[in-house]
Design an enzyme around this catalytic site. Structure first.
Site, PDB file in Angstrom:
ATOM      1  CD  GLN A 100      -2.801   1.203   2.357  1.00 28.98           C
ATOM      2  OE1 GLN A 100      -2.338   1.685   3.553  1.00 28.98           O
ATOM      3  NE2 GLN A 100      -4.131   1.048   2.282  1.00 28.98           N
ATOM      4  CE1 TYR A 172      -3.271   9.246   7.366  1.00 31.96           C
ATOM      5  CE2 TYR A 172      -3.860   7.132   6.269  1.00 31.96           C
ATOM      6  CZ  TYR A 172      -3.587   8.062   7.708  1.00 31.96           C
ATOM      7  OH  TYR A 172      -3.558   7.449   8.715  1.00 31.96           O
TER       8      TYR A 172
END
Length: 367
Positions: A100, A172
């Protein structure tokens, strides 16, 4: 509903041996400089080998994007040897390793960044305690971060991973560009819904182009997203439908919904008839496979999620019982460990970061 114990093949050719995936979870176990540790490798290795795929904790693609101490780094070639060890630790018994990749944006603080001011699409602080004021990214910096995602993808390929997941969830940077709360720009990178999608569009196109140009076989690209925000203004489910429509037409291999409970209902009055998971799956309409997730504890939960998803991710249950997946696959659910004591931490390779996560999310299981 699909059977969870049968193989699944993505359009780029990668095949999973079953439809169970370990969700990305923050470990805070890397060294201060982003290099992976032996303890972290042991944590991943213990939980691998039974599921179809394991998605790692977020790996940072740019020095300005570090979200916390103990975070995995992917922003320099010097991380490739450690990333290769991580991929190898996961790839036991045909489990696939997915890295990720992310940038934290405003969800960090200057101490984590060594004294530098945090950055974001706009100079708007997050709505959380002690949030710092971010500096608005320049266009040059935006383009540099896009290159960071592309370079991190190349490093994942060189390290032997089977894919990358672009982290566009959990507030994010990618989500910050899409959100009307954190993105107040009036240039090509913000303003309308379409312009707020521009950064995501460029990152996805950049990452997939790297994979396609590399000639690597059976390497997949996924995208994770959060469906709603509680901020005002913020992302609503109708905005996410637009996001899903755009991403479904991209050369991605899957979408991954970030939810803490797969039964969650939208905050919007217009979407109360079904779960968010059901709405999103219906919107995708078979264009891409969807990974469902959120408080999956039992075989019944697995079957329920797969009513509205092609794959299922599990997180906390695997922290408590590293062999949760095999016990589900073997119909031995009665043997699954459901509670923890402080004495279990060493056996389960649980760090302070993971232990704090468990205490916050499921105190009833900690004895």
């Amino acid at each position: 509903m699909t059977e969870f114990d049968t193989p699944f093949t993505f359009k780029r050719g990668l095949q999973l041996k079953n439809k169970l995936v370990i969700a990305p979870m923050t470990t805070k176990m890397s060294f201060y400089d982003g290099v992976i540790t032996t303890d972290e490798l042991d944590y991943y290795s213990l939980r691998s080998g039974e599921v179809g795929a394991f998605i790692t904790a977020a790996a940072n693609v740019h020095e300005s994007g570090k979200g916390w101490e103990g975070e995995l780094g992917a922003y320099d070639d010097r991380f490739i040897p450690g990333l290769a060890k991580l991929a190898a630790a996961i790839k036991k018994n045909h489990t696939k390793a997915i890295l990720q990749i992310f940038h934290g944006g405003r969800m960090t603080d200057s101490k984590v960044l060594g004294g530098a001011q945090i950055v974001a699409p706009s100079a708007v602080p997050a709505e959380r305690p002690d949030a710092q004021m971010p500096r608005e990214l320049s266009e040059t910096e935006i383009l540099e971060i896009i290159e960071g995602f592309k370079d991190a993808t190349r490093r994942a390929i060189e390290a032997g991973f089977d894919g990358v997941e672009i982290h566009g969830a959990n507030t994010y940077l990618l989500q910050q560009f899409f959100s009307p709360h954190s993105n107040r720009r009036t240039d090509a990178w913000g303003g309308t819904l379409e312009k707020r999608f521009t950064f995501i569009n460029e990152v996805v196109d950049g990452v997939t182009s790297v994979v396609d140009a590399s000639g690597v076989k059976n390497f997949i690209v996924g995208y994770r997203f959060s469906p709603e925000e509680y901020e005002e203004p913020g992302i609503r489910l109708s905005d996410t439908f637009y996001l899903v429509d755009q991403l479904s037409n991209k050369p991605l291999d899957y979408l991954h919904l970030s939810l803490n409970d797969y039964t969650r209902i939208s905050v919007s009055e217009d979407y109360k008839e079904k779960t968010i998971l059901a709405y999103i799956h219906e919107r995708i309409n078979g264009k891409l496979p969807l990974i469902g997730v959120g408080n999956v504890r039992t075989k019944h939960d697995v079957q329920n999620v797969l009513t509205h998803a092609e794959l299922i991710a599990v997180g906390r249950s695997v922290l408590i019982d590293p062999h949760w997946a095999q016990k589900i696959l073997d119909n031995q659910e009665n043997l699954i460990r459901r509670e923890l004591s402080s004495y279990d931490r060493e056996e389960l390779k649980i760090s302070n970061g993971v232990w704090g996560f468990l205490q916050g999310m499921m105190p009833e299981r900690l004895k």
